[in-house]
Design a protein around this motif. Structure first.
Motif: not given
Length: 77
Positions: A10-26
């Motif tokens: 939900d890009r209306g909620v996403c704050i761009g912390s990048g935690m998702c990329v840290n946990h699952a970069p692929d």
């Protein structure tokens, strides 16, 4: 054969912390506006993707079972 998931952000909620990329970069990427996008919205069940959803500070990542739509994360209450 394992479960298949549908992953949405939900890009209306996403704050761009990048935690998702840290946990699952692929599995996730941040665009130029620092909004998260799943690399493969339909994917095999994966512990890293689940960890990314659980680690999102604003719970912007939703995972459902592909085909059935049952919630994987966040769990239905």
């Amino acid at each position: 054969m394992g479960d298949r998931w549908h992953v949405e952000v939900d890009r209306g909620v996403c704050i761009g912390s990048g935690m998702c990329v840290n946990h699952a970069p692929d599995a996730f990427r941040l665009d130029t506006a620092r909004q998260s996008h799943p690399e493969h919205p339909d994917t095999d069940a994966n512990e890293k993707v689940l960890a990314a959803a659980e680690g999102c500070p604003v719970e912007a990542i939703m995972i459902t079972l592909l085909g059935g739509g049952e919630a994987v994360f966040p769990p239905e209450e």
